[in-house]
Write a protein that holds these residues in place. Structure first.
Motif, PDB file in Angstrom:
ATOM      1  N   THR A   7       0.845  -1.194   0.000  1.00 33.01           N
ATOM      2  CA  THR A   7       0.000   0.000   0.000  1.00 33.01           C
ATOM      3  C   THR A   7       0.881   1.245   0.000  1.00 33.01           C
ATOM      4  O   THR A   7       2.089   1.172   0.250  1.00 33.01           O
ATOM      5  CB  THR A   7      -0.903   0.027   1.238  1.00 33.01           C
ATOM      6  OG1 THR A   7      -0.078   0.209   2.408  1.00 33.01           O
ATOM      7  CG2 THR A   7      -1.689  -1.269   1.380  1.00 33.01           C
ATOM      8  N   VAL A   8       0.270   2.373  -0.242  1.00 35.22           N
ATOM      9  CA  VAL A   8       1.020   3.625  -0.258  1.00 35.22           C
ATOM     10  C   VAL A   8       1.640   3.895   1.107  1.00 35.22           C
ATOM     11  O   VAL A   8       2.752   4.444   1.207  1.00 35.22           O
ATOM     12  CB  VAL A   8       0.116   4.798  -0.698  1.00 35.22           C
ATOM     13  CG1 VAL A   8      -1.010   5.030   0.307  1.00 35.22           C
ATOM     14  CG2 VAL A   8       0.933   6.075  -0.872  1.00 35.22           C
ATOM     15  N   TYR A   9       0.962   3.474   2.173  1.00 33.40           N
ATOM     16  CA  TYR A   9       1.499   3.722   3.511  1.00 33.40           C
ATOM     17  C   TYR A   9       2.613   2.738   3.861  1.00 33.40           C
ATOM     18  O   TYR A   9       3.536   3.084   4.606  1.00 33.40           O
ATOM     19  CB  TYR A   9       0.368   3.684   4.543  1.00 33.40           C
ATOM     20  CG  TYR A   9      -0.667   4.749   4.258  1.00 33.40           C
ATOM     21  CD1 TYR A   9      -0.280   6.071   4.070  1.00 33.40           C
ATOM     22  CD2 TYR A   9      -2.008   4.436   4.132  1.00 33.40           C
ATOM     23  CE1 TYR A   9      -1.207   7.062   3.774  1.00 33.40           C
ATOM     24  CE2 TYR A   9      -2.950   5.419   3.831  1.00 33.40           C
ATOM     25  CZ  TYR A   9      -2.541   6.726   3.650  1.00 33.40           C
ATOM     26  OH  TYR A   9      -3.456   7.705   3.341  1.00 33.40           O
ATOM     27  N   GLN A  10       2.547   1.536   3.330  1.00 32.43           N
ATOM     28  CA  GLN A  10       3.667   0.608   3.499  1.00 32.43           C
ATOM     29  C   GLN A  10       4.902   1.123   2.762  1.00 32.43           C
ATOM     30  O   GLN A  10       6.022   1.041   3.267  1.00 32.43           O
ATOM     31  CB  GLN A  10       3.278  -0.781   2.998  1.00 32.43           C
ATOM     32  CG  GLN A  10       2.308  -1.510   3.916  1.00 32.43           C
ATOM     33  CD  GLN A  10       1.902  -2.863   3.369  1.00 32.43           C
ATOM     34  OE1 GLN A  10       1.758  -3.041   2.157  1.00 32.43           O
ATOM     35  NE2 GLN A  10       1.710  -3.825   4.257  1.00 32.43           N
ATOM     36  N   LEU A  11       4.697   1.663   1.575  1.00 29.13           N
ATOM     37  CA  LEU A  11       5.815   2.247   0.834  1.00 29.13           C
ATOM     38  C   LEU A  11       6.396   3.448   1.582  1.00 29.13           C
ATOM     39  O   LEU A  11       7.615   3.632   1.627  1.00 29.13           O
ATOM     40  CB  LEU A  11       5.361   2.663  -0.564  1.00 29.13           C
ATOM     41  CG  LEU A  11       5.055   1.525  -1.541  1.00 29.13           C
ATOM     42  CD1 LEU A  11       4.440   2.073  -2.822  1.00 29.13           C
ATOM     43  CD2 LEU A  11       6.322   0.728  -1.857  1.00 29.13           C
ATOM     44  N   ALA A  12       5.513   4.251   2.164  1.00 28.77           N
ATOM     45  CA  ALA A  12       5.985   5.403   2.934  1.00 28.77           C
ATOM     46  C   ALA A  12       6.800   4.940   4.136  1.00 28.77           C
ATOM     47  O   ALA A  12       7.833   5.532   4.471  1.00 28.77           O
ATOM     48  CB  ALA A  12       4.796   6.249   3.393  1.00 28.77           C
ATOM     49  N   PHE A  13       6.358   3.866   4.786  1.00 29.62           N
ATOM     50  CA  PHE A  13       7.093   3.311   5.927  1.00 29.62           C
ATOM     51  C   PHE A  13       8.477   2.848   5.480  1.00 29.62           C
ATOM     52  O   PHE A  13       9.482   3.113   6.147  1.00 29.62           O
ATOM     53  CB  PHE A  13       6.313   2.144   6.527  1.00 29.62           C
ATOM     54  CG  PHE A  13       6.854   1.647   7.846  1.00 29.62           C
ATOM     55  CD1 PHE A  13       6.203   1.938   9.029  1.00 29.62           C
ATOM     56  CD2 PHE A  13       8.017   0.882   7.901  1.00 29.62           C
ATOM     57  CE1 PHE A  13       6.697   1.476  10.251  1.00 29.62           C
ATOM     58  CE2 PHE A  13       8.521   0.420   9.101  1.00 29.62           C
ATOM     59  CZ  PHE A  13       7.859   0.717  10.283  1.00 29.62           C
ATOM     60  N   LEU A  14       8.540   2.150   4.356  1.00 32.90           N
ATOM     61  CA  LEU A  14       9.828   1.684   3.847  1.00 32.90           C
ATOM     62  C   LEU A  14      10.752   2.852   3.511  1.00 32.90           C
ATOM     63  O   LEU A  14      11.965   2.783   3.707  1.00 32.90           O
ATOM     64  CB  LEU A  14       9.621   0.816   2.603  1.00 32.90           C
ATOM     65  CG  LEU A  14       8.976  -0.558   2.819  1.00 32.90           C
ATOM     66  CD1 LEU A  14       8.694  -1.224   1.478  1.00 32.90           C
ATOM     67  CD2 LEU A  14       9.871  -1.449   3.674  1.00 32.90           C
ATOM     68  N   ALA A  15      10.168   3.927   3.016  1.00 35.43           N
ATOM     69  CA  ALA A  15      10.972   5.073   2.587  1.00 35.43           C
ATOM     70  C   ALA A  15      11.457   5.924   3.756  1.00 35.43           C
ATOM     71  O   ALA A  15      12.543   6.503   3.695  1.00 35.43           O
ATOM     72  CB  ALA A  15      10.171   5.940   1.623  1.00 35.43           C
ATOM     73  N   GLY A  16      10.670   5.997   4.827  1.00 35.21           N
ATOM     74  CA  GLY A  16      11.054   6.904   5.906  1.00 35.21           C
ATOM     75  C   GLY A  16      10.540   6.540   7.279  1.00 35.21           C
ATOM     76  O   GLY A  16      10.523   7.393   8.173  1.00 35.21           O
ATOM     77  N   GLY A  17      10.099   5.311   7.453  1.00 36.38           N
ATOM     78  CA  GLY A  17       9.661   4.877   8.771  1.00 36.38           C
ATOM     79  C   GLY A  17       8.251   5.323   9.113  1.00 36.38           C
ATOM     80  O   GLY A  17       7.518   5.861   8.273  1.00 36.38           O
ATOM     81  N   PRO A  18       7.841   5.130  10.369  1.00 40.22           N
ATOM     82  CA  PRO A  18       6.478   5.450  10.796  1.00 40.22           C
ATOM     83  C   PRO A  18       6.084   6.909  10.565  1.00 40.22           C
ATOM     84  O   PRO A  18       4.949   7.193  10.179  1.00 40.22           O
ATOM     85  CB  PRO A  18       6.484   5.112  12.290  1.00 40.22           C
ATOM     86  CG  PRO A  18       7.593   4.136  12.457  1.00 40.22           C
ATOM     87  CD  PRO A  18       8.633   4.518  11.456  1.00 40.22           C
ATOM     88  N   ASP A  19       7.005   7.825  10.814  1.00 38.12           N
ATOM     89  CA  ASP A  19       6.670   9.245  10.654  1.00 38.12           C
ATOM     90  C   ASP A  19       6.307   9.571   9.206  1.00 38.12           C
ATOM     91  O   ASP A  19       5.395  10.362   8.948  1.00 38.12           O
ATOM     92  CB  ASP A  19       7.833  10.127  11.106  1.00 38.12           C
ATOM     93  CG  ASP A  19       7.985  10.157  12.619  1.00 38.12           C
ATOM     94  OD1 ASP A  19       7.125   9.576  13.310  1.00 38.12           O
ATOM     95  OD2 ASP A  19       8.963  10.749  13.109  1.00 38.12           O
ATOM     96  N   ARG A  20       7.019   8.963   8.264  1.00 43.42           N
ATOM     97  CA  ARG A  20       6.709   9.210   6.851  1.00 43.42           C
ATOM     98  C   ARG A  20       5.323   8.662   6.514  1.00 43.42           C
ATOM     99  O   ARG A  20       4.580   9.272   5.731  1.00 43.42           O
ATOM    100  CB  ARG A  20       7.769   8.560   5.970  1.00 43.42           C
ATOM    101  CG  ARG A  20       7.601   8.806   4.474  1.00 43.42           C
ATOM    102  CD  ARG A  20       7.973  10.226   4.085  1.00 43.42           C
ATOM    103  NE  ARG A  20       9.375  10.486   4.339  1.00 43.42           N
ATOM    104  CZ  ARG A  20      10.364  10.185   3.484  1.00 43.42           C
ATOM    105  NH1 ARG A  20      10.089   9.621   2.319  1.00 43.42           N
ATOM    106  NH2 ARG A  20      11.611  10.464   3.778  1.00 43.42           N
ATOM    107  N   ALA A  21       4.980   7.519   7.099  1.00 46.07           N
ATOM    108  CA  ALA A  21       3.657   6.945   6.851  1.00 46.07           C
ATOM    109  C   ALA A  21       2.563   7.858   7.402  1.00 46.07           C
ATOM    110  O   ALA A  21       1.529   8.072   6.758  1.00 46.07           O
ATOM    111  CB  ALA A  21       3.563   5.553   7.479  1.00 46.07           C
ATOM    112  N   VAL A  22       2.782   8.404   8.599  1.00 44.50           N
ATOM    113  CA  VAL A  22       1.798   9.319   9.188  1.00 44.50           C
ATOM    114  C   VAL A  22       1.683  10.586   8.341  1.00 44.50           C
ATOM    115  O   VAL A  22       0.576  11.077   8.080  1.00 44.50           O
ATOM    116  CB  VAL A  22       2.182   9.672  10.638  1.00 44.50           C
ATOM    117  CG1 VAL A  22       1.279  10.783  11.180  1.00 44.50           C
ATOM    118  CG2 VAL A  22       2.076   8.444  11.530  1.00 44.50           C
TER     119      VAL A  22
END
Length: 230
Positions: free
Chosen positions: A51-66
């Motif tokens: 998902t887009v939020y999983q990709l965000a997590f991979l790219a920058g951790g939890p803060d990026r996902a939030v």
């Protein structure tokens, strides 16, 4: 007078300093090797489209996902940001779990508050577990195991120093330098224990970086001709 354990005080001090240095070196090497192996882990098996939020997590951790969730909700008009950069609810509650967690907390909250809440939310834990199950994150267990080994070595050196110190005191030998070294060993053991309890932010594995790279390539690729029609 015979030396305790068959080794003189000055010689033991030199040996103890060498042990302290050796343990620090071993800890660094073991941590580096384990971390490198965890980051390189890639089963090669296909993984579901993240998902887009999983990709965000991979790219920058939890803060990026939030941050990604906040941006999506603001873009859809479900959250708004006032002139004081406070985030509040503005529309219907979303259905996506991480978006729900962010939305529920957004009551004139700052992004810093939302990030802190999001990091600890059940939705973030579920997101991280999903990445873990597909081997997209470096193993936290391996890092913890390496730090456990380091802690045990540090405690062993501390115990050795304490036993020698008590022995020296009972024999009336000068132990001033050894007291200092034992204190150093105790501090190093405490630091090792604290590091063991904190694994730090999760890093993408080789598989995670591969998936992230594929997503970035797809996002930066040419626009299909059909999307330009109309």
């Amino acid at each position: 007078m015979d030396d305790p354990w068959g080794i003189s005080g000055p010689d033991f001090v030199v040996l103890y300093i060498a042990l302290l240095g050796a343990v620090l070196l071993v800890r660094a090497v073991v941590s580096g090797v384990v971390g490198s192996r965890a980051l390189r882990a890639d089963t090669g098996r296909p993984v579901p489209q993240p998902t887009v939020y999983q990709l965000a997590f991979l790219a920058g951790g939890p803060d990026r996902a939030v941050d990604a969730a906040i941006a999506a909700l603001v873009d859809r008009g479900q959250l708004r940001v006032n002139s004081y950069k406070q985030v509040s609810q503005a529309g219907a509650r979303p259905s996506e779990p991480l978006e729900q967690a962010v939305y529920d907390m957004a009551q004139l909250s700052t992004t810093t508050t939302l990030r802190a809440y999001g990091r600890q939310s059940a939705a973030m834990r579920a997101l991280e577990e999903g990445l873990d199950q597909h081997g997209l994150l470096a193993s936290a267990a391996a890092k913890r195991q390496a730090r456990t080994i380091g802690l045990l070595l540090q405690l062993a050196v501390l115990a050795l120093g304490l036993v020698r110190l008590l022995n020296g005191i009972s024999l009336g030998r000068p132990v001033g330098i050894l007291v200092f070294l034992v204190l150093v060993a105790a501090v190093l053991a405490i630091v090792a224990a604290v590091r063991r309890s904190k694994t730090g932010p999760r890093q993408p594995s080789a598989a995670g970086n591969r998936v992230l790279g594929q997503a970035r390539s797809a996002a930066s690729g040419p626009v299909p001709a059909g999307m330009l029609a109309g």
